[in-house]
Design a protein around this motif. Structure first.
Motif, PDB file in Angstrom:
ATOM      1  N   ASP A 114      -6.029   7.262   0.288  1.00  0.00           N
ATOM      2  CA  ASP A 114      -5.510   8.636   0.316  1.00  0.00           C
ATOM      3  C   ASP A 114      -4.942   9.009  -1.053  1.00  0.00           C
TER       4      ASP A 114
ATOM      5  N   ASN B 254      -1.800   9.521  -1.900  1.00  0.00           N
ATOM      6  CA  ASN B 254      -0.444   9.073  -2.169  1.00  0.00           C
ATOM      7  C   ASN B 254      -0.460   7.906  -3.153  1.00  0.00           C
ATOM      8  N   SER B 255       0.731   7.569  -3.700  1.00  0.00           N
ATOM      9  CA  SER B 255       0.821   6.529  -4.717  1.00  0.00           C
ATOM     10  C   SER B 255       0.560   5.154  -4.119  1.00  0.00           C
TER      11      SER B 255
ATOM     12  N   ASN C 134       2.544   0.098  -5.304  1.00  0.00           N
ATOM     13  CA  ASN C 134       3.892   0.454  -5.729  1.00  0.00           C
ATOM     14  C   ASN C 134       4.708  -0.806  -6.021  1.00  0.00           C
TER      15      ASN C 134
END
Length: 1017
Positions: free
Chosen positions: A565, A567-568, A571
């Motif tokens: 997707d 989003n980050s 992380n």
């Protein structure tokens, strides 16, 4: 005499004392003189206690002489003095500052013979000399001393001695904060006493050798035992180095005393047993002694015969001798002469063979029985070990000691002892066959035999050459048997294969949860069980430091996510869960550390995060980046809440941004405090380069330099919006301003906070804030508001007219409002000689010859009178044009063309002349041919008379010109007419008198009346 330039005058080489120098006093408007005798004496310069120079003082090849103790002083406060006191010469900085001696290349201090005393090179080395020889030199890394150095004390970071001796008459103390390193290239460190070598330490062939050099002198090791000096060890050099220890020799477990050149034998203790071991093949162990002066071999252990023991005599125990005897039921009895016996015998029962350890005192015994095909071991009559005929083996204990111990005395490198599990020897195995199982069984509280844990081995692949096996451990968990705990398969090792709620924990020496897998919460933790909840929700957590070791160049740590997707991810979170956060807390540091060439750990770069403000709602953070440079870890970038700072430490650190084709697209020169765009060597505060050469910069205009082959500067804005360049100071941010308004395409210039100059879109130029100038395109409108002084002046350094009451002395023209309240244009020209102050000239390509009211000429003056918002003609009696001398009007042109001249002029009075004669003289000299008269020969005047009467022009040399005095000629004509009128009247009177005499008075009156003649008298 004609005027001459100063450069054209002849030089006065030998002036006389009475020669005069003329000087013009411009302020007083007079010329003064100075004689040469006033200038020839030097007494005025000597007597003047404060002489001053109007310019530079050149020596012209001569010397400037100073007497002893006379000083050349420099600086407003006479801070620098140069002088000689009769014995010595001085350069003395007596002020509060420092004394700098600078040179573009080299600085030398030499003796009178030209030999160097000091030598310094810009950006290079410096040297101190003795008698022309360089003794002390600086280098890029430190310095060199050529010769010996004698000092009362010396404190240095590194010592390099070019020589072989450091000497001192007293003690020498080395007080070092770090290590003392002795590095001898000759491999030896020698110890001497008064010049005699008593020992040395050698590092030859990388071996460390400590040697005593004096014959038969021991090496003694001493120490302090509870305040008392003890000699711990003496190496007796008179006895081949025999070691004499003051006390026991302590050897740790598993460390031994070895004997032989090849460590053939060793004596050691492994914390459980004491060993005497000979490792040489088939080499015996021999025990020898002295029996009343005779050497004997008491015991030989024959290693070529599996350690067969040969005693030289009987075996003696504590309480007696061992011997052998034949028991009535056995074969051999070994006794220590007391109650304990070991008997080898055949029992009375058929088929029973026994080895019996027997105690005669209490009749107790331990048996080893071999009955038929069973093998049993009994202790005190109780069976402890049983091998049934079918191979089933049972070991029985009544306590918690080990039921089975496997011991191997094999000394080679192969495994041992061994326990083999073999299924179907000689038979082919099959896939999925179970080979062995070890079951740990017991009884539950219902007296049910239960398997609480098991280990199993299974064939996965029995194929010859590709065999695979499987080993697994199962336990009983919450009543569920065979719960998988660990499996070792051909491809993996698995813990908790059944995905049960089972934790996995590895304990280290000081941590109970060095590695912990939380089976219930699907998390892996290091050095914590996450009981505090700090790592809740984490799939992996570590408490304490983590080191990822990679011996090659592969990645040490990779964060990978397959999330698709927007989003980050992946992380990386660094979280400081502080119970008392405070401003200036450092909440994370990332350091990049390596080794230097001195095997020291060095932090070469660092990223640090600091909390600047922990206040709820106004939190501020900061990330600092530090880089090792020149041995110091310096901050090069800081990202703070309100700002991003490069080189926040203000060090000599450059900042460079490279583009596709330029290595210094943006460059901040940290050492010289300059910024360059497109250049690696900015020469101003901001230097923008696209090509070309720098040239010479103006020191008052070098804050911003734009350089290019065709340099240019663009300031862009949105359509209709203005561009502004503001000039400010500490009192006003925009005291001066340059604005281009894209809405009106107008450029304005402001000084002293108000608009002074404007260029409109049509090219019109206006001043004084005039935003609606009336000239056409390219025109100029000067708006000075209520200012009454000149609106435009023209100056030249060549002009010095001296009329400073009207204008500055170098102003040669001025445009000014004529009437302060009503307007009008005043044009004033100034000249410092007889040349015109104002020259109005018109040059045309073709002339007009018409004389009509609409005629034009090369120079025209046009006037009109206001009529509402337009203009109209002047009246016949209105003044059109006037000529003034200073403030007095001398000439007027009327509306109907009439000319009026000031009648008070005194130039040219003609009472002494016959006016008509003078007029005819002018005609004859200037206008001959207009009329011819037979009376011309009687004209008594010529051009000299006309010149004397100022009726014709005269040049500077006194010569007659073609110019004519119009107003003089007018007065002359009027005088000539009146003179002729008077002559006519006198003639009429004469004729009247003649008529009276001839015809009588009455008739004479009638003749006058008939001719309408009236006599003035």
């Amino acid at each position: 005499m004609a005027d001459s330039k100063i450069s054209e005058l002849t030089a006065l080489t030998t002036p006389a004392s009475d020669d005069v120098l003329a000087i013009v006093d411009t302020s007083a408007g007079v010329t003064k003189k100075i004689t040469i005798s006033n200038l020839s004496t030097s007494s005025e310069v000597v007597d003047d206690t404060s002489p001053q120079l109007g310019g530079d003082l050149a020596s012209n090849g001569n010397d400037i002489l100073f007497a002893d103790n006379d000083k050349a002083k420099f600086g407003t406060g006479n801070d620098l003095e140069i002088y000689h006191d009769g014995s010595n010469s001085y350069i003395d900085e007596v002020g509060t500052g420092d004394l700098y001696i600078k040179a573009n290349n080299e600085v030398r201090i030499q003796g009178q013979d030209g030999v160097n005393l000091f030598y310094g090179q810009q950006d290079g080395s410096t040297a101190l000399y003795y008698d022309g020889t360089s003794r002390i030199q600086t280098t890029p890394t430190g310095g060199n001393i050529n010769g010996s150095l004698t000092a009362d004390g010396l404190t240095v970071d590194d010592i390099t001695i070019d020589g072989s001796t450091i000497s001192d008459s007293g003690d020498l103390t080395l007080d070092i904060g770090g290590d003392i390193i002795l590095d001898a290239g000759g491999n030896e460190i020698k110890l001497k006493d008064s010049g005699t070598q008593v020992g040395f330490i050698s590092m030859a062939s990388e071996h460390l050798t400590l040697k005593s050099e004096i014959s038969n002198k021991d090496m003694i090791f001493k120490g302090n035992d509870g305040g008392s000096e003890v000699t711990a060890l003496t190496l007796d050099m008179s006895n081949a180095g025999r070691a004499n220890f003051n006390n026991d020799i302590g050897i740790n477990d598993n460390r031994g005393v070895r004997f032989g050149n090849d460590d053939d034998s060793v004596i050691f203790n492994d914390n459980s047993h004491f060993y005497i071991k000979n490792g040489t093949l088939n080499q015996d162990i021999i025990f020898q002694g002295n029996d009343d002066g005779s050497s004997i071999t008491a015991l030989t252990l024959d290693m070529s015969a599996a350690g067969h023991a040969t005693f030289n005599n009987q075996i003696t125990a504590t309480n007696g001798n061992f011997g052998s005897s034949v028991n009535t039921q056995g074969v051999l009895n070994l006794s220590n002469g007391g109650a304990e016996q070991i008997e080898f015998f055949t029992g009375a029962s058929s088929g029973v063979s026994q080895i019996q350890a027997f105690n005669r005192n209490d009749s107790s015994y331990d048996n080893l029985e071999i009955i038929a095909l069973d093998f049993k071991v009994k202790i005190s009559g109780t069976e402890k070990f049983n091998i049934a005929s079918n191979g089933t083996t049972t070991i029985t204990t009544s306590d918690n000691t080990a039921q089975l111990t496997l011991t191997s005395t094999d000394t080679d490198a192969n495994s041992g002892p061994r326990l083999d599990f073999i299924r179907n020897p000689g038979e082919a195995g099959a896939d999925a066959d179970f080979l062995s199982a070890i079951l740990h069984r017991g009884y539950n509280d219902a007296t049910e035999l239960t398997t609480f844990a098991e280990m199993n081995v299974q064939i996965v692949d029995a194929s010859n050459g590709s065999e695979d096996g499987r080993f697994y451990i199962n336990t009983m968990v919450a009543g569920t048997a065979a719960t998988s705990r660990m499996e070792l398969t051909p491809t993996e090792t698995v813990f908790n294969e059944g995905s049960a709620n089972l934790d996995f924990r590895v304990e280290s020496n000081g941590a109970t949860h060095m590695l912990f897998v939380d089976g219930g919460n699907n998390g892996v933790f290091v050095n914590t069980d996450n009981s505090a909840g700090n790592l809740d929700g984490a799939s992996f957590g570590v408490q304490g430091g983590v080191t990822f070791l990679q011996t090659g160049n592969s990645d040490n740590l990779t964060l990978l996510t397959t999330d698709a997707d927007a989003n980050s991810g992946p992380n990386l979170r660094m979280y400081r869960n502080s119970s008392s956060p405070a401003d200036a807390d450092t909440i994370g540091v990332v350091e990049f550390e390596g080794r230097n060439d001195n095997s020291q750990d060095v932090i070469y770069s660092q990223m640090r995060t600091v909390v600047n403000d922990v206040s709820d709602g106004t939190e501020d953070g900061q990330i600092d980046i530090k880089i090792m440079n020149g041995g110091s870890l310096n901050m090069v970038a800081s990202f703070k809440g309100p700002e991003t700072v490069i080189n926040d430490a203000s060090i000599d650190h450059d900042f460079r941004v490279e583009s596709n084709g330029n290595t210094h697209m943006l460059f901040v020169d940290g050492g010289n405090d300059k910024v360059g765009i497109g250049t690696s060597s900015p020469s101003s505060n901001l230097h923008i380069v696209s090509g070309g050469s720098t040239g010479t910069l103006n020191s008052d205009a070098d804050e911003l330099v734009v350089q290019g082959t065709r340099g240019g500067l663009s300031i862009l804005s949105n359509n209709g919006e203005p561009n502004t360049i503001a000039f400010g100071d500490v009192s006003d941010a925009d005291v001066g301003k340059l604005i281009y308004d894209h809405g009106s395409n107008t450029m304005t210039f402001s000084t002293n906070t108000s608009e002074k100059f404007r260029i409109l879109s049509g090219g019109q130029i206006s001043t004084g804030g005039e935003d609606n100038p009336d000239p056409g395109s390219g025109g100029l409108c000067l708006q000075q508001g209520a200012i009454d002084s000149a609106i435009m002046t023209f100056k030249s350094s060549d002009v010095n007219h001296g009329m400073t009451g009207k204008a500055e002395t170098d102003t040669y023209a001025a445009f000014q409002k004529f009437n302060v309240g009503e307007g009008g244009l005043g044009i004033t020209g100034f000249s410092e000689s007889g040349s015109p102050g104002l020259n109005l000239a018109g040059f045309i390509t073709s002339a007009t010859t018409s004389e009509a009211v609409g005629s034009e000429a090369a120079v025209m003056v046009n006037t009109a009178l206001r009529n509402g918002t337009t203009i109209q003609d002047f009246g016949a009696d209105d003044n059109l044009f006037a000529v003034r001398m200073n403030s007095d009007t001398r000439f007027i042109v009327k509306g109907d063309g009439e000319l009026f001249s000031d009648g008070t002029a005194t130039v040219g009075t003609y009472d002494a002349y016959d006016d008509a004669q003078l007029v005819r003289a002018f005609d004859l000299n200037h206008m001959q041919g207009v009329i011819n008269s037979k009376f011309d020969k009687f004209v008594q005047y010529n051009k000299d008379d006309l010149q004397k009467a100022k009726l014709i022009g005269t040049d500077n040399e006194g010569n007659v010109t073609s110019m004519v005095n119009i107003t003089g000629m007018q007065r002359l004509h009027n005088g000539a007419i009146w003179q002729q009128y008077e002559k006519t009247e006198r003639l009429a009177n004469a004729m009247y008198e003649l008529a009276k005499a001839a015809v009588g008075e009455k008739k004479a009156n009638e003749i006058l009346e008939q001719n309408e003649i009236k006599l003035l008298n």
